[in-house]
Design an enzyme around this catalytic site. Structure first.
Site, PDB file in Angstrom:
ATOM      1  N   GLY B  13       2.178   4.063   4.603  1.00 16.94           N
ATOM      2  CA  GLY B  13       2.425   4.847   3.196  1.00 16.94           C
ATOM      3  C   GLY B  13       2.973   6.200   3.309  1.00 16.94           C
ATOM      4  O   GLY B  13       1.360   6.857   3.153  1.00 16.94           O
ATOM      5  N   GLY B  18       0.990   9.148  -0.359  1.00 14.45           N
ATOM      6  CA  GLY B  18       0.771   9.448   1.419  1.00 14.45           C
ATOM      7  C   GLY B  18       1.072  10.891   1.262  1.00 14.45           C
ATOM      8  O   GLY B  18       0.203  11.209   2.787  1.00 14.45           O
ATOM      9  N   SER B 100       1.745  -0.060  -3.072  1.00 16.74           N
ATOM     10  CA  SER B 100       1.465  -0.946  -3.709  1.00 16.74           C
ATOM     11  C   SER B 100       1.604  -2.295  -3.786  1.00 16.74           C
ATOM     12  O   SER B 100       2.187  -2.783  -4.446  1.00 16.74           O
ATOM     13  CB  SER B 100       1.983   0.333  -5.655  1.00 16.74           C
ATOM     14  OG  SER B 100       3.689   0.537  -5.350  1.00 16.74           O
ATOM     15  N   LYS B 123      -3.713  -1.206  -6.544  1.00 14.91           N
ATOM     16  CA  LYS B 123      -3.731  -1.808  -7.263  1.00 14.91           C
ATOM     17  C   LYS B 123      -3.874  -2.820  -7.904  1.00 14.91           C
ATOM     18  O   LYS B 123      -4.957  -4.451  -7.936  1.00 14.91           O
ATOM     19  CB  LYS B 123      -3.469  -1.171  -9.073  1.00 14.91           C
ATOM     20  CG  LYS B 123      -3.890   0.054 -10.250  1.00 14.91           C
ATOM     21  CD  LYS B 123      -3.092  -0.252 -11.469  1.00 14.91           C
ATOM     22  CE  LYS B 123      -1.991   0.661 -10.910  1.00 14.91           C
ATOM     23  NZ  LYS B 123      -1.040   1.721 -10.569  1.00 14.91           N
ATOM     24  N   LEU B 160      -9.883  10.545 -10.798  1.00 16.00           N
ATOM     25  CA  LEU B 160     -10.779  11.115 -11.991  1.00 16.00           C
ATOM     26  C   LEU B 160     -12.543   9.549 -11.366  1.00 16.00           C
ATOM     27  O   LEU B 160     -12.023   8.758 -11.123  1.00 16.00           O
ATOM     28  CB  LEU B 160     -10.800  10.391 -13.660  1.00 16.00           C
ATOM     29  CG  LEU B 160      -9.170  11.484 -14.004  1.00 16.00           C
ATOM     30  CD1 LEU B 160      -9.111  10.474 -15.515  1.00 16.00           C
ATOM     31  CD2 LEU B 160      -9.887  12.983 -14.274  1.00 16.00           C
ATOM     32  N   GLY B 215      10.186  13.078 -14.869  1.00 18.11           N
ATOM     33  CA  GLY B 215       9.966  12.187 -13.842  1.00 18.11           C
ATOM     34  C   GLY B 215       8.479  11.346 -13.793  1.00 18.11           C
ATOM     35  O   GLY B 215       7.453  11.314 -13.340  1.00 18.11           O
ATOM     36  N   GLU B 218       8.734   4.831 -14.741  1.00 13.96           N
ATOM     37  CA  GLU B 218       9.105   4.329 -13.267  1.00 13.96           C
ATOM     38  C   GLU B 218      10.575   4.859 -13.590  1.00 13.96           C
ATOM     39  O   GLU B 218      10.830   4.905 -14.561  1.00 13.96           O
ATOM     40  CB  GLU B 218       9.122   2.654 -12.906  1.00 13.96           C
ATOM     41  CG  GLU B 218       6.748   2.742 -13.103  1.00 13.96           C
ATOM     42  CD  GLU B 218       6.525   2.733 -11.752  1.00 13.96           C
ATOM     43  OE1 GLU B 218       7.204   2.992 -10.948  1.00 13.96           O
ATOM     44  OE2 GLU B 218       5.782   3.818 -11.675  1.00 13.96           O
ATOM     45  N   ASP B 229       0.908  -2.267 -15.670  1.00  7.82           N
ATOM     46  CA  ASP B 229       0.274  -1.457 -14.986  1.00  7.82           C
ATOM     47  C   ASP B 229      -1.534  -1.244 -15.590  1.00  7.82           C
ATOM     48  O   ASP B 229      -2.039  -1.014 -15.278  1.00  7.82           O
ATOM     49  CB  ASP B 229       0.893  -0.271 -15.261  1.00  7.82           C
ATOM     50  CG  ASP B 229      -0.401   1.081 -15.146  1.00  7.82           C
ATOM     51  OD1 ASP B 229       0.123   1.280 -13.460  1.00  7.82           O
ATOM     52  OD2 ASP B 229      -0.180   2.031 -15.607  1.00  7.82           O
ATOM     53  N   LYS B 233      -4.820  -2.267 -14.136  1.00  8.14           N
ATOM     54  CA  LYS B 233      -6.865  -1.330 -14.735  1.00  8.14           C
ATOM     55  C   LYS B 233      -7.594  -1.887 -15.596  1.00  8.14           C
ATOM     56  O   LYS B 233      -9.131  -2.297 -14.787  1.00  8.14           O
ATOM     57  CB  LYS B 233      -6.029   0.030 -15.276  1.00  8.14           C
ATOM     58  CG  LYS B 233      -5.156   0.913 -14.112  1.00  8.14           C
ATOM     59  CD  LYS B 233      -4.354   1.862 -14.854  1.00  8.14           C
ATOM     60  CE  LYS B 233      -3.632   2.811 -13.555  1.00  8.14           C
ATOM     61  NZ  LYS B 233      -2.806   3.596 -14.309  1.00  8.14           N
TER      62      LYS B 233
END
Lengths: 371, 371
Positions: B13, B18, B100, B123, B160, B215, B218, B229, B233
């Protein structure tokens, strides 16, 4: 994790944090011994208070430390002799210092050089002279040396991941520009009660008395109000961010002890006379209120300017520092990568269990490194 | 730190994350090579995109990867062959998956079993079937296996310290009762703009359009609004807290895509028709406002009840989740030790640089473990 088969643990201090740690150690030891991949046996071989110690010449485990400590009449060994005892243990040794003792802190380089690792919440080791800081990290394997490892997460913000986060920001190449926060549970409680964002709040002297009654202050509240505890934490963070801070008294620290009360002979006399100064505190509160702000006791490090300071500041009521609750700590890291909105860590920054958790977490890190 | 002398790095990636990672890798490699105690040399030996790859049969370093990648006509090796190539490298190998991609995620057990360590923000590896989760951690050395190490801090909250903190709470024996937060930068931005705590805010469809223009979504905003998404998580955090969550579709997830617009043939058509549903969103907003609250899109894990859910909830305006700014994430851990006031972590949870930082931090952890 490929962990070592047996690791010896020596613990100094069996007070509030020490007792919580010993309980967490028991839980951890039980878990690690049952690990299917690589069982590890943790063996407590030394436990001491300022008055007495328990240990055996043949490094036998202290399986019943509470009763054994009570029955003991053996005085603790001085650091040099303790190091000599520990270094001959038949395996790796981790020394857990749960005191806030300056003498123990000053002996860290000695232990580290002998390959003994150290985990501790003791702020004094990392916030006294810059020479001691250098001596510790030039001996440690996670410094420039080849000795034991040293970790001290709980020296700032108790179990909150403050030090590990700051280290990672630095090591991954971020530029930390500012660190700011409320670093004392006592100060947090005092100002959250003295001037809540919702208005109201009591007289400052009354809040100090309440805090003392709740056990949130040192026996003599002046030991919190002089700001030194916060200054020590800022010294540690500033040094981790790359600043050569000579000592916790080498930058501006605002004391909340009125000059006239510095000489009071006791904490009780101090508390009895503190109401004389409530007018001054009320003026500060009113001035902040006029701007729609509240007063908080904070510490900050301005990394590019090399400036560290500790004292009262005013914050907008919507600011995360103003909105803090109870006796929580909050630490904000402003960095190049995080931009305008800092990385924030918040929660209890004092208390036996959460402080011990930071120590136990550090112990786990050392165990992983001690292959 | 006693680090290994040479470690080989393979990167899959070279997109947003990347490219940021490769830049951080260069910085890290330069620092480690100059470490006075134990210099380590990091050598990039593989770089691939979905279309092409660069690598040498003799494991020569890719010192000029940008130009080499551009010039390459070599298609990437499939996972099995890539593993065979990497395992013959003359030293330890860390595979950095900055995609991903589901196929790459499914090949992790293969790499780990061969002793190749993995660090990744992907993920999918940790939030797909529970079987894949088990296969990964029964192969990894920081699981029940004897293979490579695997770390994935950036799979939740980007850089984080969310996963490391949760792991430490669990490992030190705390009881996590609830995890709650805003886990999507897109959802954070949308609702902080749609219903600011200070009042006002735009139409929901207009905020979605603004987010897309900035931006923050998606290419097709439905990929954010479907909640998947966030569900991924939450699946990861619930599993780390000890729940056997079968997949991100095995618990209630509220989608913000109106039923009628699920079949729109394009994101543009979806955006054009979304204003038809602004009335419904305004009703939710008004209902919350009536209670003095705001609407936010959150995820939560109730550990004792074994319940995970994702969707809209109302919060008091003074609640930390309500007061969030910009596109920040916030994660609150409620535990036995932390009591009523949770341990909170807050800050940017998306973006190339902060996501790459989590990956680089994980790489440093692996390097320390690979003695």
């Amino acid at each position: 994790m490929p962990l070592p088969r047996q690791v010896f643990i020596a613990v100094i201090g069996a007070g509030g944090v020490g007792k919580c740690f010993l309980s967490q150690l028991q839980h951890l030891a039980s878990n690690l011994s049952r690990s299917p991949a690589a069982p590890t046996y943790l063996s407590l071989i030394w436990l001491s208070t300022s008055k007495k110690a328990i240990y055996y010449a043949d490094y036998k485990s202290l399986n019943n430390w509470e009763a054994e400590l009570q029955a003991s009449n053996t005085p603790p060994l001085p650091p040099q002799q303790l190091a000599e005892y520990l270094v001959k243990a038949p395996g790796k040794v981790v020394l857990v210092d749960n005191t806030s003792n300056q003498d123990v802190a000053e002996s860290y380089p000695l232990f580290l050089k002998k390959g003994i690792s150290i985990v501790t919440p003791n702020k004094k080791a990392f916030s006294s002279s810059y020479q001691l800081w250098t001596d510790i990290f030039s001996a440690a394997s996670n410094g420039a040396g080849a000795g034991g490892y040293v970790f001290h997460e709980s020296s700032v913000g108790a179990g909150l991941p403050v030090i590990s986060t700051l280290k990672e920001l630095v090591e991954t190449g971020d530029q930390v520009t500012k660190i700011e926060g409320v670093f004392s549970g006592t100060m947090s409680f005092l100002f959250n009660s003295f001037q809540p964002t919702s208005g109201g709040g009591g007289k400052f002297s009354a809040e100090v008395k309440t805090a003392k009654d709740k056990g949130f202050t040192e026996p003599d509240p002046r030991d919190d109000l002089n700001g030194l505890d916060v200054a020590r934490k800022l010294t540690i963070l500033a040094r981790l961010a790359g600043l050569k801070v000579e000592s916790p008294t080498s930058f501006p620290v605002q004391s909340l002890i009125p000059k006239e009360l510095e000489s009071c002979s006791s904490g009780d006399e101090f508390l009895a006379r503190l109401p004389e100064f409530d007018g001054q505190m009320d003026e500060l509160k009113a001035a902040a209120e006029k701007e729609g702000k509240v007063v908080r006791f904070v510490g900050s490090v301005d990394v590019p300017a090399g400036a560290v300071k500790v004292g009262l500041e005013k914050f907008d009521k919507s600011h995360p520092i103003a909105a803090l609750k109870g006796s929580d700590n909050i630490i904000a890291f402003y960095t190049k990568r995080y931009g305008d909105n800092p990385l924030i860590i918040q929660g209890a920054g004092a208390g036996g269990d959460v402080t011990a958790m930071g120590v136990t977490g550090d112990l786990i890190k050392v165990l992983r490194l001690l292959h």
